[in-house]
Scaffold this motif. Structure first.
Motif, PDB file in Angstrom:
ATOM      1  N   GLU A 130      -8.895   4.202  -9.185  1.00 36.26           N
ATOM      2  CA  GLU A 130      -9.140   3.781  -7.741  1.00 36.26           C
ATOM      3  C   GLU A 130      -9.509   2.077  -7.740  1.00 36.26           C
ATOM      4  O   GLU A 130      -9.898   1.832  -8.788  1.00 36.26           O
ATOM      5  N   ILE A 147      -5.339   6.718   1.106  1.00 31.06           N
ATOM      6  CA  ILE A 147      -5.338   5.198   1.258  1.00 31.06           C
ATOM      7  C   ILE A 147      -6.060   4.970   2.620  1.00 31.06           C
ATOM      8  O   ILE A 147      -6.107   5.711   3.365  1.00 31.06           O
ATOM      9  N   ASN A 183      -6.010   7.208  -6.255  1.00 33.69           N
ATOM     10  CA  ASN A 183      -5.010   7.871  -6.870  1.00 33.69           C
ATOM     11  C   ASN A 183      -5.518   9.062  -7.914  1.00 33.69           C
ATOM     12  O   ASN A 183      -6.138   8.655  -8.865  1.00 33.69           O
ATOM     13  N   THR A 239       0.873  -1.163  -0.097  1.00 30.63           N
ATOM     14  CA  THR A 239      -0.061  -0.006  -0.152  1.00 30.63           C
ATOM     15  C   THR A 239       0.772   1.198  -0.096  1.00 30.63           C
ATOM     16  O   THR A 239       0.652   2.259  -0.836  1.00 30.63           O
ATOM     17  N   LYS A 284       2.296   1.783  -3.228  1.00 30.17           N
ATOM     18  CA  LYS A 284       1.177   2.358  -4.207  1.00 30.17           C
ATOM     19  C   LYS A 284       1.066   3.982  -3.847  1.00 30.17           C
ATOM     20  O   LYS A 284       0.823   4.627  -4.845  1.00 30.17           O
ATOM     21  N   LEU A 285       1.183   4.210  -2.805  1.00 31.36           N
ATOM     22  CA  LEU A 285       1.040   5.563  -2.404  1.00 31.36           C
ATOM     23  C   LEU A 285       2.183   6.558  -2.855  1.00 31.36           C
ATOM     24  O   LEU A 285       2.008   7.670  -3.529  1.00 31.36           O
ATOM     25  N   LYS A 321      -7.802   6.994   7.326  1.00 30.18           N
ATOM     26  CA  LYS A 321      -7.308   7.169   6.018  1.00 30.18           C
ATOM     27  C   LYS A 321      -5.774   7.914   6.104  1.00 30.18           C
ATOM     28  O   LYS A 321      -5.775   8.767   6.954  1.00 30.18           O
ATOM     29  N   HIS A 331      -6.917   2.844   6.136  1.00 35.74           N
ATOM     30  CA  HIS A 331      -5.931   2.083   7.155  1.00 35.74           C
ATOM     31  C   HIS A 331      -6.934   1.932   8.275  1.00 35.74           C
ATOM     32  O   HIS A 331      -7.760   2.453   8.393  1.00 35.74           O
ATOM     33  N   ILE A 334      -7.945   2.346  -2.541  1.00 38.10           N
ATOM     34  CA  ILE A 334      -6.710   3.355  -2.881  1.00 38.10           C
ATOM     35  C   ILE A 334      -7.251   4.233  -4.141  1.00 38.10           C
ATOM     36  O   ILE A 334      -7.801   3.755  -4.985  1.00 38.10           O
TER      37      ILE A 334
END
Length: 191
Positions: free
Chosen positions: A175, A58, A181, A10, A13-14, A42, A60, A179
């Protein structure tokens, strides 16, 4: 100390979503940073170089004591084959530490916040997000289209036809699995 843990995939990707919009020219120090806003459910990362901006959100489940904002620079991360690594972000009064797993243990990065003020990221996003239509497209097709346009003129400018307002930004979003983006392309300010 404020702290959050994010699984390595994750976090990768962030980072991949925001690292290309970080300034590398030394124009303004704060534009060389990624802003991380950590809340109860998040993490929102934002970066801009003044010409484009990116926002990745993201979800969490890591319990945090207090929401916080910190600033880091792009971090290289190689995801392990087992996907069991955890990235730890810790914020103190004066610094932010990011610990990423490596093949030989871990690597700990230390970042002091930028000396100048970071732009109002949420305002840039909120302004860009206002739209009157959505167009979905294949990412590979858009990449090929932008590559084809690159070099067409001396300034490498392109035009995207959207709403009537010529000074609003253009948002490209993808998305999956919690996630989000978002790549924001800011309009060219002709001098």
């Amino acid at each position: 100390m404020k702290r959050i843990e994010i699984d390595e995939l994750t976090f990768s990707k962030l980072m991949n979503g925001v690292k290309r919009s970080v300034s590398t020219g030394g124009y303004k120090e704060s534009l060389e940073y990624i802003q991380l806003k950590v809340s109860a459910d998040k993490v929102v990362a934002f970066s801009t170089d003044g010409y484009r901006a990116a926002r990745v959100e993201i979800k969490h489940t890591y319990p945090i004591e207090e929401e916080f904002v910190c600033y880091i620079k792009p971090i290289p991360i190689k995801v392990s084959k087992t996907l069991t690594g955890v990235v730890v972000i810790e914020k103190t009064e004066k610094e932010t530490f990011v610990e990423v797993p490596t093949a030989f243990g871990s690597c700990r990065y230390r970042f002091a916040p930028p000396k100048d003020n970071y732009i109002d990221a949420e305002n840039v996003y909120r302004t860009a997000k206002v739209h009157d239509r959505e167009v979905s497209f294949r990412v590979s097709a858009a990449i090929n289209a932008f590559r084809a346009l690159n070099g067409t003129n001396d300034y490498n400018y392109a035009t995207i036809e959207t709403s009537d307002d010529k000074i609003k930004a253009f948002v490209i979003r993808a998305e999956q699995d919690g996630i989000i983006n978002e790549q924001i392309i800011l309009p060219v300010r002709k001098v």
